[in-house]
Write a protein that holds these residues in place. Structure first.
Motif, mmCIF file in Angstrom:
data_model
loop_
_atom_site.group_PDB
_atom_site.id
_atom_site.type_symbol
_atom_site.label_atom_id
_atom_site.label_comp_id
_atom_site.label_asym_id
_atom_site.label_seq_id
_atom_site.Cartn_x
_atom_site.Cartn_y
_atom_site.Cartn_z
ATOM 1 N N PRO A 60 0.840 -1.204 0.000
ATOM 2 C CA PRO A 60 0.000 0.000 0.000
ATOM 3 C C PRO A 60 0.872 1.250 0.000
ATOM 4 C CG PRO A 60 0.075 -0.971 2.189
ATOM 5 C CD PRO A 60 0.800 -1.929 1.286
ATOM 6 N N ALA A 61 0.389 2.321 -0.614
ATOM 7 C CA ALA A 61 1.131 3.587 -0.601
ATOM 8 C C ALA A 61 1.142 4.151 0.813
ATOM 9 C CB ALA A 61 0.509 4.575 -1.576
ATOM 10 N N ARG A 62 2.302 4.608 1.257
ATOM 11 C CA ARG A 62 2.447 5.215 2.581
ATOM 12 C C ARG A 62 3.472 6.344 2.491
ATOM 13 N NH1 ARG A 62 3.489 2.043 6.855
ATOM 14 N NH2 ARG A 62 3.218 -0.011 5.876
ATOM 15 N N PRO A 63 3.426 7.311 3.391
ATOM 16 C CA PRO A 63 4.469 8.338 3.415
ATOM 17 C C PRO A 63 5.826 7.683 3.685
ATOM 18 C CG PRO A 63 2.590 9.001 4.750
ATOM 19 C CD PRO A 63 2.379 7.550 4.405
ATOM 20 N N TYR A 64 6.821 8.044 2.877
ATOM 21 C CA TYR A 64 8.134 7.404 2.956
ATOM 22 C C TYR A 64 9.177 8.449 3.324
ATOM 23 C CZ TYR A 64 11.892 4.156 1.577
ATOM 24 O OH TYR A 64 12.994 3.325 1.551
ATOM 25 N N THR A 65 9.756 8.300 4.499
ATOM 26 C CA THR A 65 10.658 9.309 5.044
ATOM 27 C C THR A 65 11.844 9.626 4.131
ATOM 28 O OG1 THR A 65 9.994 8.762 7.306
ATOM 29 C CG2 THR A 65 12.114 9.886 7.029
ATOM 30 N N GLY A 69 8.655 12.233 2.987
ATOM 31 C CA GLY A 69 7.259 12.011 3.321
ATOM 32 C C GLY A 69 6.327 11.856 2.146
ATOM 33 N N ALA A 70 6.847 11.882 0.930
ATOM 34 C CA ALA A 70 5.992 11.660 -0.247
ATOM 35 C C ALA A 70 5.474 10.225 -0.232
ATOM 36 C CB ALA A 70 6.773 11.927 -1.529
ATOM 37 N N PRO A 71 4.255 9.981 -0.702
ATOM 38 C CA PRO A 71 3.720 8.622 -0.683
ATOM 39 C C PRO A 71 4.418 7.720 -1.708
ATOM 40 C CG PRO A 71 2.197 10.106 -1.774
ATOM 41 C CD PRO A 71 3.286 10.966 -1.203
ATOM 42 N N SER A 72 4.627 6.482 -1.314
ATOM 43 C CA SER A 72 5.246 5.504 -2.205
ATOM 44 C C SER A 72 4.783 4.115 -1.809
ATOM 45 C CB SER A 72 6.775 5.584 -2.113
ATOM 46 O OG SER A 72 7.394 4.715 -3.050
ATOM 47 N N THR A 73 4.768 3.200 -2.768
ATOM 48 C CA THR A 73 4.391 1.817 -2.480
ATOM 49 C C THR A 73 5.607 1.108 -1.885
ATOM 50 O OG1 THR A 73 4.847 1.309 -4.808
ATOM 51 C CG2 THR A 73 2.545 1.608 -4.172
ATOM 52 N N VAL A 74 5.740 1.212 -0.570
ATOM 53 C CA VAL A 74 6.846 0.598 0.165
ATOM 54 C C VAL A 74 6.276 -0.320 1.240
ATOM 55 C CG1 VAL A 74 8.531 2.425 -0.274
ATOM 56 C CG2 VAL A 74 6.983 2.631 1.674
ATOM 57 N N TRP A 75 7.025 -1.359 1.562
ATOM 58 C CA TRP A 75 6.550 -2.325 2.554
ATOM 59 C C TRP A 75 6.624 -1.775 3.966
ATOM 60 C CZ3 TRP A 75 3.718 -5.762 0.461
ATOM 61 C CH2 TRP A 75 3.988 -6.229 -0.836
ATOM 62 N N PHE A 76 7.562 -0.878 4.206
ATOM 63 C CA PHE A 76 7.712 -0.267 5.530
ATOM 64 C C PHE A 76 8.449 1.050 5.359
ATOM 65 C CE2 PHE A 76 11.069 -3.428 4.824
ATOM 66 C CZ PHE A 76 12.231 -2.683 4.989
ATOM 67 N N ASP A 77 8.463 1.846 6.407
ATOM 68 C CA ASP A 77 9.177 3.117 6.366
ATOM 69 C C ASP A 77 10.618 2.901 6.826
ATOM 70 O OD1 ASP A 77 9.575 5.803 5.919
ATOM 71 O OD2 ASP A 77 8.461 6.476 7.683
ATOM 72 N N ARG A 78 11.490 3.796 6.453
ATOM 73 C CA ARG A 78 12.871 3.831 6.932
ATOM 74 C C ARG A 78 13.153 5.236 7.456
ATOM 75 N NH1 ARG A 78 16.087 -0.433 4.918
ATOM 76 N NH2 ARG A 78 15.418 -1.388 2.950
ATOM 77 N N TYR A 79 13.930 5.321 8.532
ATOM 78 C CA TYR A 79 14.362 6.643 8.986
ATOM 79 C C TYR A 79 15.333 7.238 7.976
ATOM 80 C CZ TYR A 79 12.167 5.259 13.337
ATOM 81 O OH TYR A 79 11.251 4.846 14.280
#
Length: 236
Positions: A60-65, A69-79
């Motif tokens: 699912p698209a989520r804000p990607y640090t 913070g732009a939305p991207s289809t990533v499995w999890f966020d990274r600092y």
């Protein structure tokens, strides 16, 4: 408890009786359909089997640090993209729960967990390692292509705990190109070494001249490994 969200996915059906499953996770910013198309383009013959259903979910698209913070289809966020920083465990654990529903769907369809292989490319490989090492160590195997775990990953701790408890661990298959961005190949190789030292059976393959991408020789090796982990069931 909140309902587990359903992920979009595409799948390649087996040409014969379905007796095993492969879950293949895409890299950051891609989709299941995108990875499926890429695999088909580089793999001769296609990554399809007589008995294995190949499933390509989409994150699912989520804000990607790392993208401010732009939305991207990533499995999890990274600092940040670094093996030296803490993992974003909240988003990792949330996605492990979501992907677990796909595993359960296959089990409900009659596929035992020891007939399921899980893996991925880049971030998808890291996601697969968390999913298997920490939540589903009873699957047939896990693979990671052009992937790495952070230096202090909780996945290493989970493997060590299973070893101390004298519990079994699945085999891990890993590939990485030597021309991947800067130090990523070394990070990938270090991940393999640390998993092996923690107690997990691992195989690491380097591909000279390969960038951050899939290749036909790599996919041929992967196909052979998959068939060893989940071979066809002999007819009685």
């Amino acid at each position: 408890m909140a309902a587990v969200r359903k992920l979009h996915k595409c799948a390649v059906s087996p040409t014969g009786k379905h007796s095993a499953s492969l879950i293949f996770l895409h890299g950051s910013g891609d989709t299941g359909r995108g990875l499926r198309a890429w695999v088909r383009d580089v793999t001769v013959p296609d990554l399809s089997f007589s008995h294995i259903r190949v499933i390509y979910p989409t994150a699912p698209a989520r804000p990607y640090t790392p993208m401010r913070g732009a939305p991207s289809t990533v499995w999890f966020d990274r600092y940040k993209i670094s093996r030296d920083c803490p993992e974003h465990t909240e988003s990792i654990d949330d996605m492990c729960n979501t992907l677990g529903s796909i595993i359960q769907d296959e089990v409900n369809a009659g596929i035992p967990k020891h007939r399921i292989v899980i893996g991925g490319f880049s971030m998808g490989g890291a996601m697969a390692l968390h999913l298997v090492c920490r939540y589903h160590p009873d699957v047939a195997g896990v693979f990671a292509l052009s992937s790495f775990l952070n230096k202090d990953s909780v996945a290493f701790q989970a493997v060590e705990e299973r070893l101390r408890a004298e519990l079994s661990l699945p085999d891990m298959f890993q590939c990485h190109g030597t021309k991947d961005d800067l130090v990523l190949h070394q990070w990938g190789e270090d991940t393999s070494v640390m998993l092996r030292e923690a107690g997990m059976p691992t195989t690491f393959h380097s591909f000279p001249g390969l960038n951050h991408q899939l290749s036909e020789p790599e996919m041929e090796l992967l196909r052979s490994w998959i068939l060893k982990k989940i071979p066809p069931i002999p007819s009685s």
